[in-house]
Design a protein around this motif. Sequence first.
Motif: not given
Lengths: 691, 691
Positions: A279-280, A282-283, A286-287, A289-290, A316, A320, A375, A447, A450-451
């Motif tokens: 989860p960590l 990939m999140s 993904a961000e 990458r965006g 990613f 996945w 984390n 991050k 945030e985390y």
Amino acid sequence: MSQRQEAAMFRTLVASVAMLASAGALADEGLWTFENFPADKVREALGYAPDRAWLDRVRAGTLSLDGCSASIVSSRGLVLTNHHCVEGCIAALAAPDQDVLTSPVIARTEADEKVCPGQEAFTVTDITDVTVRIRAVQAGLSAAEAATARAAEVDRIVAECEGGAEDRWCEVAPLYSGGVETLYGYKYWRELRLVLAPESAAGSFGGDPDNFSFPRYAWDAAFLRLYENGQPAVTPQRLKVRTTPLQDGEMLFVSGFPGETGRQETLAHMSMYTDTYYPLSMSLNAELRGRLIAAMAGGAKPRGFDALLAGTENNFKRDWTELASLRSPGFLEAMAAREAQFKADLAAQPDQAAKVADAWTDIELAMLAARRIFNMRYLSEYAGAGSTLAYQARQIVRAAFERKLPEDERLPGYSDAAIESLRRGLDNEAPVYAEKDELLIGFWLSKLREYLSADHPLVRAALGRESPEGFARRAVAETKLGDAAERLRLLDGGVDAVTASTDPLIRLMVAIEPEARAVAARYHEEVIVPREAAERRLNEARFALYGSDTYPDALSTLRLNPGVIAGWTEPDGREVPSFTHFSGLLERETGAAPFKLAPLWEAAKDKLDPNTIFNVSSTNDTIGGNSGSPVLDRDGNVVAAMFDGNIYSNGGYYLFDPKLNRSVVVATTAIVEGLTKVYGMDRIVTELAAD
Amino acid sequence: MSQRQEAAMFRTLVASVAMLASAGALADEGLWTFENFPADKVREALGYAPDRAWLDRVRAGTLSLDGCSASIVSSRGLVLTNHHCVEGCIAALAAPDQDVLTSPVIARTEADEKVCPGQEAFTVTDITDVTVRIRAVQAGLSAAEAATARAAEVDRIVAECEGGAEDRWCEVAPLYSGGVETLYGYKYWRELRLVLAPESAAGSFGGDPDNFSFPRYAWDAAFLRLYENGQPAVTPQRLKVRTTPLQDGEMLFVSGFPGETGRQETLAHMSMYTDTYYPLSMSLNAELRGRLIAAMAGGAKPRGFDALLAGTENNFKRDWTELASLRSPGFLEAMAAREAQFKADLAAQPDQAAKVADAWTDIELAMLAARRIFNMRYLSEYAGAGSTLAYQARQIVRAAFERKLPEDERLPGYSDAAIESLRRGLDNEAPVYAEKDELLIGFWLSKLREYLSADHPLVRAALGRESPEGFARRAVAETKLGDAAERLRLLDGGVDAVTASTDPLIRLMVAIEPEARAVAARYHEEVIVPREAAERRLNEARFALYGSDTYPDALSTLRLNPGVIAGWTEPDGREVPSFTHFSGLLERETGAAPFKLAPLWEAAKDKLDPNTIFNVSSTNDTIGGNSGSPVLDRDGNVVAAMFDGNIYSNGGYYLFDPKLNRSVVVATTAIVEGLTKVYGMDRIVTELAAD
């Protein structure tokens, strides 16, 4: 298939996997050694098995390329591997203004073949079991003493094996977690030149959408040549190349150097990782990458963004697909059955069971500890999220503090020898891409906040009252770490130098080091040390129970796997066929990347035979490190180069699922068609066909 | 705490949760009804319980605000709720050039109070058990007939209850999945005006980093006023507001309308969802978030991007924290223990066990089916990923095809009545933000291609040879769906109109509808129908076993929960305190959003008492729908407005974990300090203090 039928099928898979632990692997599973290839079992399951002469020939023609594999395919040292295995060489040899996405690197004549800087290769020449010799020096010692004694004896064995020869290299591999100690002698190839590397638009046609997928249309092939003394090497051990079409269901062998598997890993370890890492990671990817896609959407291309996006997308998708594969029907149940079978077999041998003691409980407790701080540790050790500057600052600061401690109290990776190697890494003039570093440092700090939350001591130490983006802008503008001399000055100056530094990145890393070190040390002590100790006990018991009836986990040594050409049925019911053809490539093109043909392919497309077999799916059990591997038919002829797997191959680290795990290879039929009609490289086609 | 101690602690949690099923809830767990409040049990556990008069008073002063809750806090209809509950009203009432991030909406005098368009509210006036009456009409009927009979009887009960009164509304709630049928009679408030809504920079100070977190510094409060006949309503049922400081460990009650819980949900259902939904949804939201952040990094603000980013970040964080909470130590074990206890209790009652039959196996098989097609169904139903245009195109096309079928063969949501309501939704002139729709449509199509593969029939039907971004650009430029008349023409024209349309979005949805409908129908038939049938059997058995000794799952009806002010210990060992104060707000400001003080707060900061209690953590068991809820002390005085929970509160859908799950509330001390010193709203402070 009805649901209840499928449930029954899972039970069958579970039961067949459960047998493995005691009865050896299924037919097309197994990263077998050449020295212990189970010919009888393979013949029984698949109707054919190679003999010793076949094995010796294939061993000698299989090349290790530092993380990839390759075939020697002519008697003048010609080597076939993957496009994606020579990307470093492409970057070094491409013309300064060349766009390697759309134009290939080709040596039109042998005289044009240029050296791939730093590229080395190895072939296995001899294999010796040295278990008895190593056991002899370990007799009666404690675990720690035995490890030291082993290291010393291995040094002696390797020195004897190499005998000072320039072109020889040796290593002792602890197969079966040390149950069998095997000495591999290698011929060392120090000069490789590039013959042909295709454009990325051909080598990785389909880009991220097709990565880890099938059907596939990638000409993921490249040719190198082994040289000795400035001349093409003489390589009578060459493997012959077959160019007649492959047949569905045909038996294929993959020879190569698979990197790492953990097929004995406990469920507790795997599920901790599944629940926390994926989860960590990939999140985050993904961000990121965006952010990169949007930053380049208007056509802007800050330096380094392209490569960073490609790497981020690959990371990613790897995560996945690994997760998808672990979640595929029956996978976890099969892992659980394997573990249960081992426990049952162990219970029947009280002396072994006593040695294992409560290893599983120890691992569970270590994983409980891991879950609590995973984390925090990941985000803290992820310093800079890929920023070279931030990562170097972390290394310099950590080395300074660790060096004050006795070696055995330091964090892993900070022994004197490791710091020396780290120093060599810092001593270079690699370019810094400021926009990339600013993006990555800002991303990392945002991050962290945030985390871990704005209140976490590490976050407070890192940011004070500054914003992540504000700090990143200032730090990249002000830092002097782009200068190698400054990096070495700080590294060599130790704690005094780093604590006196006003460099914003050094100050950042100094400020957070107490918290960062504490979590790294805690993870090491509470998670890694107890887990590894417990795994050692399990592995010893496993070898005592099963010996070498099964195959050892991969560890980058030479292996052979038998399989067959086959598609598969998706869990949702769709059937995936075994082959693609050039016709499919032409149907798939959209005119927009990553489905846009490169100019040479566009120009040649009317000449290509649409019926040529292009990429192929097979049941071969392969793993990272097998890229570029010779794929051989029963006669030992090269029919393809292995280059990828489907989604479910990414669960192969833990378990080979014969229903779903597939290798993806590029057929020599397609390679030769491309050489002739796209690249005009008849000289190579002629060389491949020569006796 | 040592690992082994902690392992022991988990076992205690597991054991205590296991008792719940038979012995009722723990002290601070429970979304209790006012009509069945377990006063004895609460008194025993917490030393105090309210009496009937207290309960009646609090019931009458608690307001439902359509998805939020609120307190009536003066006898002239003044209402306290959250800033985030009135954002729609803020958008409607803010001045055209007002930046609601940095400036509040304030009615300086009562005459300035303006109507919040569409805002309604309800208070519960009477509660009646109508179980016997409903059972009477169901006697001897099959499950399907009984459902129809219930619906008809409920219509009769509601009609009698409302009696045609303008300001009355009634509903029958099937508590305990229908074990107890309860009629709630409401007073209907149709006019609410806005008194004060703070700036977002105060209402959600800390933004995304602090969302679902604590310590917290959010002035997430707002005031409305109930009106009747154009005059402030007369509300003698007002709750009194206390402004003396809260004490650590003090008992707090939360009254309100919690939305939905699934505290009886099976492990099989939950783990399917955990394994499929979270990775996909988090990856999609993380990438979209990254794209939006980067697109706005240079200061560009395409219309709609800001709100889309806020929503995307909230969705991402909700998923992340839900998953973190399900993965917290002991959570799953506690769910498993609860399920095991129910199974054991059921086994002791053979007649009930027989009725349940193999409900758990049925659910497991349905979840196996769900796992196989979850991604495909999610991505296909996610049409447009939030694009209004794409979503409308999907609705129009699906309605056209579904309407050709008999009602009982249609997909859920496409009955004639539902299509009529969908038609009303399409009949409006809401603005279209072209850049936002183009981004979202391109994003959706690229993700369809990435996750389903370029070869999936749905992807081929959607894209042909066009690229996702190319299609999105063309479609948004060419579509006429921004025009309500065109939308209605297509909807009313049915299959003929949509298949004849050349609108690119309509053509897209027509092209993929066969595949999209097939997967939606398959999911409904293979997953939803069998799961719901099995859950119904389990719920009936559960009520037969335990009756109303425990509390019913939330379903947006009035509930009361007792708890205490308390922080918690993070799984990694950090202690989180119970309170924050204004001093912490001033320490936390960085000058950069989301930690930047709004101008009025910046101007007032020297006047604020730094010791004022600001936000508070409590053990109250709350869930979405409780936002804005009155938080009451033992005397029934309002001491705070509930507004959020910590990370672990997000597991509360499934299970209340007393170790970790915390509500977060904004104290009336901070509200009054802000009203006086920041907003100059002494008129409200005076009104709050009036008898």
